[in-house]
Write a protein that holds these residues in place. Structure first.
Motif, PDB file in Angstrom:
ATOM      1  N   LEU A  41       0.817  -1.217   0.000  1.00 25.95           N
ATOM      2  CA  LEU A  41       0.000   0.000   0.000  1.00 25.95           C
ATOM      3  C   LEU A  41       0.851   1.267   0.000  1.00 25.95           C
ATOM      4  O   LEU A  41       0.548   2.226  -0.721  1.00 25.95           O
ATOM      5  CB  LEU A  41      -0.941  -0.001   1.211  1.00 25.95           C
ATOM      6  N   ALA A  42       1.909   1.282   0.797  1.00 28.08           N
ATOM      7  CA  ALA A  42       2.772   2.467   0.865  1.00 28.08           C
ATOM      8  C   ALA A  42       3.454   2.730  -0.478  1.00 28.08           C
ATOM      9  O   ALA A  42       3.527   3.876  -0.937  1.00 28.08           O
ATOM     10  CB  ALA A  42       3.813   2.306   1.972  1.00 28.08           C
ATOM     11  N   VAL A  43       3.929   1.678  -1.117  1.00 24.33           N
ATOM     12  CA  VAL A  43       4.572   1.838  -2.427  1.00 24.33           C
ATOM     13  C   VAL A  43       3.546   2.315  -3.453  1.00 24.33           C
ATOM     14  O   VAL A  43       3.835   3.178  -4.284  1.00 24.33           O
ATOM     15  CB  VAL A  43       5.254   0.531  -2.870  1.00 24.33           C
ATOM     16  N   GLY A  44       2.339   1.773  -3.389  1.00 25.92           N
ATOM     17  CA  GLY A  44       1.294   2.216  -4.301  1.00 25.92           C
ATOM     18  C   GLY A  44       0.989   3.696  -4.148  1.00 25.92           C
ATOM     19  O   GLY A  44       0.869   4.430  -5.135  1.00 25.92           O
ATOM     20  N   GLU A  70      19.101  -4.386   3.486  1.00 29.23           N
ATOM     21  CA  GLU A  70      20.284  -4.212   4.320  1.00 29.23           C
ATOM     22  C   GLU A  70      20.259  -5.273   5.407  1.00 29.23           C
ATOM     23  O   GLU A  70      19.388  -6.135   5.413  1.00 29.23           O
ATOM     24  CB  GLU A  70      20.312  -2.793   4.870  1.00 29.23           C
ATOM     25  N   ASP A  71      21.213  -5.208   6.336  1.00 32.06           N
ATOM     26  CA  ASP A  71      21.302  -6.231   7.374  1.00 32.06           C
ATOM     27  C   ASP A  71      20.009  -6.412   8.158  1.00 32.06           C
ATOM     28  O   ASP A  71      19.524  -7.511   8.318  1.00 32.06           O
ATOM     29  CB  ASP A  71      22.439  -5.916   8.348  1.00 32.06           C
ATOM     30  N   LYS A  72      19.452  -5.309   8.662  1.00 32.75           N
ATOM     31  CA  LYS A  72      18.280  -5.404   9.532  1.00 32.75           C
ATOM     32  C   LYS A  72      17.048  -4.703   8.982  1.00 32.75           C
ATOM     33  O   LYS A  72      15.983  -4.777   9.588  1.00 32.75           O
ATOM     34  CB  LYS A  72      18.610  -4.822  10.907  1.00 32.75           C
ATOM     35  N   THR A  73      17.187  -4.018   7.852  1.00 32.25           N
ATOM     36  CA  THR A  73      16.057  -3.274   7.306  1.00 32.25           C
ATOM     37  C   THR A  73      15.887  -3.509   5.812  1.00 32.25           C
ATOM     38  O   THR A  73      16.808  -3.936   5.120  1.00 32.25           O
ATOM     39  CB  THR A  73      16.214  -1.758   7.530  1.00 32.25           C
ATOM     40  N   PHE A  74      14.701  -3.212   5.361  1.00 27.79           N
ATOM     41  CA  PHE A  74      14.368  -3.210   3.945  1.00 27.79           C
ATOM     42  C   PHE A  74      13.854  -1.813   3.643  1.00 27.79           C
ATOM     43  O   PHE A  74      12.958  -1.317   4.331  1.00 27.79           O
ATOM     44  CB  PHE A  74      13.286  -4.256   3.655  1.00 27.79           C
ATOM     45  N   SER A  75      14.435  -1.142   2.670  1.00 24.32           N
ATOM     46  CA  SER A  75      14.027   0.227   2.377  1.00 24.32           C
ATOM     47  C   SER A  75      13.644   0.397   0.920  1.00 24.32           C
ATOM     48  O   SER A  75      14.116  -0.332   0.043  1.00 24.32           O
ATOM     49  CB  SER A  75      15.135   1.218   2.754  1.00 24.32           C
ATOM     50  N   VAL A 124       3.919   3.494   7.463  1.00 21.97           N
ATOM     51  CA  VAL A 124       5.370   3.348   7.598  1.00 21.97           C
ATOM     52  C   VAL A 124       5.849   4.088   8.839  1.00 21.97           C
ATOM     53  O   VAL A 124       5.556   5.266   9.004  1.00 21.97           O
ATOM     54  CB  VAL A 124       6.083   3.923   6.346  1.00 21.97           C
ATOM     55  N   ASP A 125       6.581   3.398   9.691  1.00 23.48           N
ATOM     56  CA  ASP A 125       7.128   4.053  10.882  1.00 23.48           C
ATOM     57  C   ASP A 125       8.303   4.961  10.536  1.00 23.48           C
ATOM     58  O   ASP A 125       8.474   6.007  11.130  1.00 23.48           O
ATOM     59  CB  ASP A 125       7.587   3.013  11.910  1.00 23.48           C
ATOM     60  N   ASP A 126       9.105   4.546   9.576  1.00 23.15           N
ATOM     61  CA  ASP A 126      10.311   5.294   9.222  1.00 23.15           C
ATOM     62  C   ASP A 126      10.159   5.820   7.794  1.00 23.15           C
ATOM     63  O   ASP A 126      10.354   5.077   6.829  1.00 23.15           O
ATOM     64  CB  ASP A 126      11.534   4.391   9.346  1.00 23.15           C
ATOM     65  N   MET A 140      11.255   5.080   2.566  1.00 28.58           N
ATOM     66  CA  MET A 140      10.509   4.328   3.569  1.00 28.58           C
ATOM     67  C   MET A 140      11.328   3.096   3.944  1.00 28.58           C
ATOM     68  O   MET A 140      12.025   2.546   3.093  1.00 28.58           O
ATOM     69  CB  MET A 140       9.169   3.861   2.987  1.00 28.58           C
ATOM     70  N   SER A 141      11.247   2.680   5.193  1.00 29.94           N
ATOM     71  CA  SER A 141      11.949   1.446   5.558  1.00 29.94           C
ATOM     72  C   SER A 141      11.159   0.673   6.597  1.00 29.94           C
ATOM     73  O   SER A 141      10.382   1.239   7.373  1.00 29.94           O
ATOM     74  CB  SER A 141      13.361   1.747   6.059  1.00 29.94           C
TER      75      SER A 141
END
Length: 151
Positions: A41-44, A70-75, A124-126, A140-141
């Motif tokens: 939804l966010a990407v849309g 990345e190691d701990k996130t997806f952005s 999205v929190d970030d 966004m991540s």
């Protein structure tokens, strides 16, 4: 770090493809299944906003979506090429953040921008929105799911 780049012409019918690609890459990156709908939804919303900005400013260059594991996130970064207000010599934003997401266009477009950004911020929190002379980017991540080892 793994990166997938997607570029598509500023046509509303391509937003669905961007959503599907983002969900597939997020799943492969290890984002929790419960969060995949939020990613989609966010990407849309971000892609629809970029398409609308390009079309309202007569820009024919493609929308760019960069998906990074990345190691701990997806952005995800969704970029458009609509320059910041003030880059043409007019008064720029007073907040000093590099650009206002409502940088140009009529009040109806401004309202749609605000609504889209509100929806994204709820999913999205970030999230970071920036606009420069080269264009705007929504970053966004999401955290990747924690893998627990069995004893």
């Amino acid at each position: 770090m793994t990166t997938v780049e997607l570029r598509f012409s500023a046509q509303p019918e391509h937003v669905r493809t961007a959503r599907l690609v983002a969900a597939a890459v997020a799943r492969r990156a290890g984002v929790d299944e419960a969060v995949l709908d939020e990613v989609r939804l966010a990407v849309g919303e971000a892609c629809s906003r970029a398409v609308g900005r390009h079309r309202s400013h007569g820009i024919t260059s493609p929308i760019e979506v960069v998906l990074t594991e990345e190691d701990k996130t997806f952005s995800i970064a969704v970029g458009d090429e609509v320059p910041a207000a003030g880059s043409d010599g007019s008064a720029g934003p007073a907040d000093g953040r590099g650009g206002d997401p409502r940088d140009a266009g009529d009040s109806a477009a401004d309202g749609e921008d605000d609504m889209g950004l509100a929806v994204i911020s709820g999913l999205v929190d970030d999230m970071e929105v920036s606009t420069t002379e080269e264009g705007g980017v929504i970053r966004m991540s999401w955290p990747k799911a924690q893998v627990t080892a069995l004893p």
